[in-house]
Design an enzyme around this catalytic site. Sequence first.
Site, short mmCIF file in Angstrom:
data_model
loop_
_atom_site.label_atom_id
_atom_site.label_comp_id
_atom_site.label_asym_id
_atom_site.label_seq_id
_atom_site.Cartn_x
_atom_site.Cartn_y
_atom_site.Cartn_z
N GLY A 42 0.77 -1.25 0.00
CA GLY A 42 0.00 0.00 0.00
C GLY A 42 0.80 1.29 0.00
O GLY A 42 0.37 2.28 -0.57
N GLU A 97 3.80 4.23 6.13
CA GLU A 97 2.60 3.42 5.89
C GLU A 97 1.54 4.21 5.12
O GLU A 97 1.50 5.43 5.20
CB GLU A 97 1.99 3.01 7.24
CG GLU A 97 2.13 1.56 7.60
CD GLU A 97 1.28 0.61 6.77
OE1 GLU A 97 0.98 0.90 5.59
OE2 GLU A 97 0.94 -0.45 7.30
N ASP A 101 -5.27 1.49 10.63
CA ASP A 101 -6.66 1.12 10.87
C ASP A 101 -6.76 0.58 12.30
O ASP A 101 -6.80 1.36 13.25
CB ASP A 101 -7.01 0.09 9.79
CG ASP A 101 -8.45 -0.31 9.75
OD1 ASP A 101 -9.31 0.54 9.96
OD2 ASP A 101 -8.74 -1.50 9.51
N LYS A 129 -7.24 6.13 10.25
CA LYS A 129 -8.65 5.76 10.48
C LYS A 129 -8.80 5.48 11.98
O LYS A 129 -8.90 4.34 12.42
CB LYS A 129 -8.99 4.52 9.65
CG LYS A 129 -10.42 4.47 9.15
CD LYS A 129 -10.79 3.08 8.72
CE LYS A 129 -10.38 2.75 7.30
NZ LYS A 129 -10.81 1.38 6.92
N ASP A 157 -5.76 -0.53 -1.94
CA ASP A 157 -6.55 -1.38 -2.84
C ASP A 157 -7.82 -1.91 -2.18
O ASP A 157 -7.96 -1.93 -0.95
CB ASP A 157 -5.73 -2.56 -3.31
CG ASP A 157 -5.61 -3.64 -2.23
OD1 ASP A 157 -5.23 -3.29 -1.10
OD2 ASP A 157 -5.92 -4.81 -2.52
P1 IMP Z 1 -4.28 -2.41 10.49
O1 IMP Z 1 -3.34 -3.50 10.90
O2 IMP Z 1 -5.71 -2.79 10.81
O3 IMP Z 1 -3.94 -1.06 11.06
O4 IMP Z 1 -4.29 -2.34 8.93
C1 IMP Z 1 -3.21 -1.97 8.27
C2 IMP Z 1 -3.25 -2.31 6.81
O5 IMP Z 1 -4.51 -2.76 6.34
C3 IMP Z 1 -2.93 -1.06 6.05
O6 IMP Z 1 -1.55 -0.90 5.93
C4 IMP Z 1 -3.63 -1.30 4.74
O7 IMP Z 1 -2.75 -1.96 3.87
C5 IMP Z 1 -4.81 -2.16 5.10
N1 IMP Z 1 -6.02 -1.34 5.23
C6 IMP Z 1 -6.60 -0.90 6.37
N2 IMP Z 1 -7.69 -0.15 6.12
C7 IMP Z 1 -7.80 -0.09 4.78
C8 IMP Z 1 -8.72 0.57 3.89
O8 IMP Z 1 -9.68 1.25 4.26
N3 IMP Z 1 -8.48 0.39 2.56
C9 IMP Z 1 -7.44 -0.35 2.07
N4 IMP Z 1 -6.57 -0.96 2.87
C10 IMP Z 1 -6.74 -0.84 4.21
MG MG Z 2 -0.40 -0.81 4.37
#
Ligand code: IMP
Ligand code: MG
Length: 177
Positions: A42, A97, A101, A129, A157
């Site tokens: 990403g 990054e 999320d 987010k 994506d």
């Molecule tokens: P986390 O571990 O939940 O913080 O997610 C991290 C990864 O999930 C990010 O680096 C993104 O690659 C993917 N991700 C999280 N939210 C989204 C979104 O809304 N759209 C696309 N990819 C996301």
């Molecule tokens: Mg990512």
Amino acid sequence: MVTSARLLISQNKIQERVRELAREVKKDYLNKKPVLVGVLNGAFIFMADLIRFLDMPAEFDFIAVASYGAKKNSSGKVNLLKDISLDIKNRNVIIVEDIIDTGISTDFIINYLKQKSPKSIRFCVLLNKRERRKVPVQIDYCGFEVPNKFIIGYGLDYNGQYRNLPYVGYIETKKLK
Ligand code: IMP
Ligand code: MG
């Protein structure tokens, strides 16, 4: 089901903000030759833009983890898919990054890289987010706050699609009548 992409942050706004972030990083890391570690896949577009605004000595590497898969929700489990190649012992590391999320993958990456004894680690993320956070993570450089929607474009994506959109948008899914 039909999906369509809605505009959230324009190409111009992204460029402006990325330039500002680069300015902040440059101010903090002058003469420190940081190692910027982009999180694949990403962050590749954000990283490419950020470092072209960063006119100072620095090195670049990439790491890849799997935590999301093709699903819309983080599984909570993180696997290392690709390690960095540079030796970061005693180096100043900045993780780059696309979006944070739940925080689960960032937390994993920070703890993983800490084992390699860097001098410092900071976290730079384009999109936050915040609403969805499950694990607290310190954000040192943040581009934009985004709502709790599925975000796409500028590297992000949905099922492997939309990464090449020049702006940040979100997906709306509607059931066909
Ligand atoms: P986390 O571990 O939940 O913080 O997610 C991290 C990864 O999930 C990010 O680096 C993104 O690659 C993917 N991700 C999280 N939210 C989204 C979104 O809304 N759209 C696309 N990819 C996301
Ligand atoms: Mg990512």
